[in-house]
Motif scaffolding. Sequence first.
Motif, PDB file in Angstrom:
ATOM      1  N   ILE A  53       0.860  -1.179   0.000  1.00 56.43           N
ATOM      2  CA  ILE A  53       0.000   0.000   0.000  1.00 56.43           C
ATOM      3  C   ILE A  53       0.900   1.233   0.000  1.00 56.43           C
ATOM      4  N   LEU A  54       0.698   2.077  -0.979  1.00 57.24           N
ATOM      5  CA  LEU A  54       1.509   3.285  -1.127  1.00 57.24           C
ATOM      6  C   LEU A  54       0.609   4.498  -0.967  1.00 57.24           C
ATOM      7  N   ASP A  55       0.858   5.269   0.080  1.00 56.51           N
ATOM      8  CA  ASP A  55       0.075   6.472   0.352  1.00 56.51           C
ATOM      9  C   ASP A  55      -1.434   6.184   0.279  1.00 56.51           C
ATOM     10  N   GLY A  56      -1.822   5.069   0.899  1.00 55.51           N
ATOM     11  CA  GLY A  56      -3.241   4.712   0.971  1.00 55.51           C
ATOM     12  C   GLY A  56      -3.774   3.975  -0.250  1.00 55.51           C
ATOM     13  N   THR A  57      -2.947   3.827  -1.278  1.00 52.63           N
ATOM     14  CA  THR A  57      -3.397   3.168  -2.509  1.00 52.63           C
ATOM     15  C   THR A  57      -2.839   1.749  -2.604  1.00 52.63           C
ATOM     16  N   PRO A  58      -3.697   0.736  -2.645  1.00 49.80           N
ATOM     17  CA  PRO A  58      -3.187  -0.628  -2.827  1.00 49.80           C
ATOM     18  C   PRO A  58      -2.590  -0.778  -4.231  1.00 49.80           C
ATOM     19  N   ILE A  59      -1.366  -1.282  -4.266  1.00 52.61           N
ATOM     20  CA  ILE A  59      -0.678  -1.455  -5.548  1.00 52.61           C
ATOM     21  C   ILE A  59      -0.817  -2.911  -5.941  1.00 52.61           C
ATOM     22  N   LYS A  60      -1.833  -3.202  -6.708  1.00 51.05           N
ATOM     23  CA  LYS A  60      -2.073  -4.592  -7.079  1.00 51.05           C
ATOM     24  C   LYS A  60      -2.870  -4.645  -8.367  1.00 51.05           C
ATOM     25  N   ASN A  61      -2.504  -5.561  -9.226  1.00 54.21           N
ATOM     26  CA  ASN A  61      -3.239  -5.783 -10.475  1.00 54.21           C
ATOM     27  C   ASN A  61      -3.528  -4.492 -11.242  1.00 54.21           C
ATOM     28  N   LEU A  62      -2.553  -3.604 -11.277  1.00 53.71           N
ATOM     29  CA  LEU A  62      -2.764  -2.385 -12.042  1.00 53.71           C
ATOM     30  C   LEU A  62      -2.422  -2.680 -13.497  1.00 53.71           C
ATOM     31  N   ASN A  63      -3.215  -2.126 -14.418  1.00 55.95           N
ATOM     32  CA  ASN A  63      -2.784  -2.274 -15.804  1.00 55.95           C
ATOM     33  C   ASN A  63      -1.609  -1.329 -16.048  1.00 55.95           C
ATOM     34  N   GLU A  64      -0.928  -1.534 -17.167  1.00 49.93           N
ATOM     35  CA  GLU A  64       0.335  -0.827 -17.400  1.00 49.93           C
ATOM     36  C   GLU A  64       0.158   0.692 -17.380  1.00 49.93           C
ATOM     37  N   SER A  65      -0.942   1.186 -17.907  1.00 50.72           N
ATOM     38  CA  SER A  65      -1.082   2.646 -17.982  1.00 50.72           C
ATOM     39  C   SER A  65      -1.401   3.249 -16.614  1.00 50.72           C
ATOM     40  N   LEU A  66      -2.190   2.524 -15.813  1.00 44.08           N
ATOM     41  CA  LEU A  66      -2.453   3.025 -14.461  1.00 44.08           C
ATOM     42  C   LEU A  66      -1.170   2.965 -13.625  1.00 44.08           C
ATOM     43  N   ALA A  67      -0.419   1.874 -13.773  1.00 43.77           N
ATOM     44  CA  ALA A  67       0.847   1.760 -13.047  1.00 43.77           C
ATOM     45  C   ALA A  67       1.778   2.907 -13.432  1.00 43.77           C
ATOM     46  N   ALA A  68       1.838   3.217 -14.720  1.00 48.03           N
ATOM     47  CA  ALA A  68       2.705   4.302 -15.182  1.00 48.03           C
ATOM     48  C   ALA A  68       2.242   5.633 -14.609  1.00 48.03           C
ATOM     49  N   SER A  69       0.948   5.808 -14.529  1.00 49.96           N
ATOM     50  CA  SER A  69       0.442   7.079 -14.015  1.00 49.96           C
ATOM     51  C   SER A  69       0.715   7.203 -12.509  1.00 49.96           C
ATOM     52  N   TYR A  70       0.555   6.129 -11.757  1.00 43.90           N
ATOM     53  CA  TYR A  70       0.904   6.151 -10.332  1.00 43.90           C
ATOM     54  C   TYR A  70       2.403   6.394 -10.143  1.00 43.90           C
ATOM     55  N   ARG A  71       3.186   5.704 -10.976  1.00 48.93           N
ATOM     56  CA  ARG A  71       4.640   5.848 -10.893  1.00 48.93           C
ATOM     57  C   ARG A  71       5.054   7.309 -11.080  1.00 48.93           C
ATOM     58  N   ASN A  72       4.471   7.959 -12.081  1.00 52.43           N
ATOM     59  CA  ASN A  72       4.752   9.368 -12.344  1.00 52.43           C
ATOM     60  C   ASN A  72       4.359  10.274 -11.208  1.00 52.43           C
ATOM     61  N   GLN A  73       3.227   9.945 -10.614  1.00 47.12           N
ATOM     62  CA  GLN A  73       2.641  10.794  -9.595  1.00 47.12           C
ATOM     63  C   GLN A  73       3.322  10.607  -8.244  1.00 47.12           C
ATOM     64  N   PHE A  74       3.679   9.361  -7.926  1.00 48.06           N
ATOM     65  CA  PHE A  74       4.090   9.031  -6.567  1.00 48.06           C
ATOM     66  C   PHE A  74       5.597   8.927  -6.388  1.00 48.06           C
ATOM     67  N   LEU A  75       6.322   8.562  -7.469  1.00 46.62           N
ATOM     68  CA  LEU A  75       7.688   8.089  -7.270  1.00 46.62           C
ATOM     69  C   LEU A  75       8.715   8.813  -8.118  1.00 46.62           C
ATOM     70  N   GLY A  76       9.872   9.052  -7.519  1.00 46.42           N
ATOM     71  CA  GLY A  76      11.021   9.549  -8.273  1.00 46.42           C
ATOM     72  C   GLY A  76      12.152   8.546  -8.146  1.00 46.42           C
ATOM     73  N   PHE A  77      12.896   8.332  -9.218  1.00 47.13           N
ATOM     74  CA  PHE A  77      13.961   7.317  -9.224  1.00 47.13           C
ATOM     75  C   PHE A  77      15.332   7.937  -9.448  1.00 47.13           C
ATOM     76  N   ILE A  78      16.288   7.393  -8.723  1.00 44.89           N
ATOM     77  CA  ILE A  78      17.695   7.735  -8.966  1.00 44.89           C
ATOM     78  C   ILE A  78      18.453   6.416  -9.075  1.00 44.89           C
ATOM     79  N   PHE A  79      19.276   6.289 -10.123  1.00 41.99           N
ATOM     80  CA  PHE A  79      19.992   5.034 -10.358  1.00 41.99           C
ATOM     81  C   PHE A  79      21.503   5.250 -10.285  1.00 41.99           C
ATOM     82  N   GLN A  80      22.199   4.152 -10.025  1.00 42.67           N
ATOM     83  CA  GLN A  80      23.664   4.181  -9.985  1.00 42.67           C
ATOM     84  C   GLN A  80      24.248   4.754 -11.283  1.00 42.67           C
ATOM     85  N   SER A  81      23.648   4.354 -12.398  1.00 44.05           N
ATOM     86  CA  SER A  81      24.212   4.731 -13.698  1.00 44.05           C
ATOM     87  C   SER A  81      23.519   5.962 -14.296  1.00 44.05           C
ATOM     88  N   PHE A  82      22.842   6.727 -13.446  1.00 44.37           N
ATOM     89  CA  PHE A  82      22.227   8.024 -13.789  1.00 44.37           C
ATOM     90  C   PHE A  82      21.046   7.910 -14.755  1.00 44.37           C
TER      91      PHE A  82
END
Length: 235
Positions: A63-92
């Motif tokens: 559960i992320l910020d009150g939202t259960p993360i389960k069985n999301l279709n790809e576009s909903l997952a992408a939209s949540y990812r954009n809204q909720f999460l920022g990524f930083i990687f070793q290789s930039f």
Amino acid sequence: MIQIDNLHKSYAVGQNQLHVLKGINFSVNSGEMVAIMGSSGSGKSTFLNILGMLDEADHGSYILDGTPIKNLNESLAASYRNQFLGFIFQSFNLISYKSALDNVAMPLYYQGMKRQQRTERAMHYLEKVGLANWAEHLPNELSGGQKQRVAIARALASDPKVLLADEPTGALDSTTSYEVMDLIQEINDEGKTILCVTHEMDIAHMCRRIVHLKDGLILKDEKVEQVRAKNALDV
Ligand code: ADP
Ligand code: MG
């Protein structure tokens, strides 16, 4: 902010199943700065990728910020990812043929923001990471530390709820690592929730809590006195 219960993940390797996460229970409050530690192959990236909705668990709840993360279709997952999460990687993971400014502005484009607003927003975050003068430069004209700062600006530009960093200092020398950690600490001081995968003890101690992964489970979860990267730089 994050609530994980009994999370399992296996990979198929030939005929066999490699059971990487074996029942992780974990929660993170808003504003925390958590290091995820463990030896190479202990499942740190697997765990972070599930938290980041880049991969899905086989079993368990998230559960992320009150939202259960389960069985999301790809576009909903992408939209949540954009809204909720920022990524930083070793290789930039910067786009090599785009300027620093365009790299930071890119996720805003995918959110449908108009050009002028995304340029202003991207510039604001480049200023925040101390790279306003490098806006028009390409990644290969920047040092490793500068590249990671651009990646941090890009991660922040959409004002995510959680920042996920996978070995953010893994490709940097120790002075540059501490400079990057100093910036990440400042971002956490302002209230951003941050999870940082590392296998380096000194980097883990720059967080406020350390979670140790071993054999697919959390071996230890401890609050620590945060070492300030700025002080480490002074000595
Ligand atoms: P860490 O980030 O702690 O080094 P990872 O999460 O990358 O560990 O990997 C954990 C284990 O899972 C390793 O043994 C790795 O080889 C294996 N693994 C990771 N991703 C995959 C995959 N897509 N397919 C098969 N095995 C994988
Ligand atoms: Mg890894």
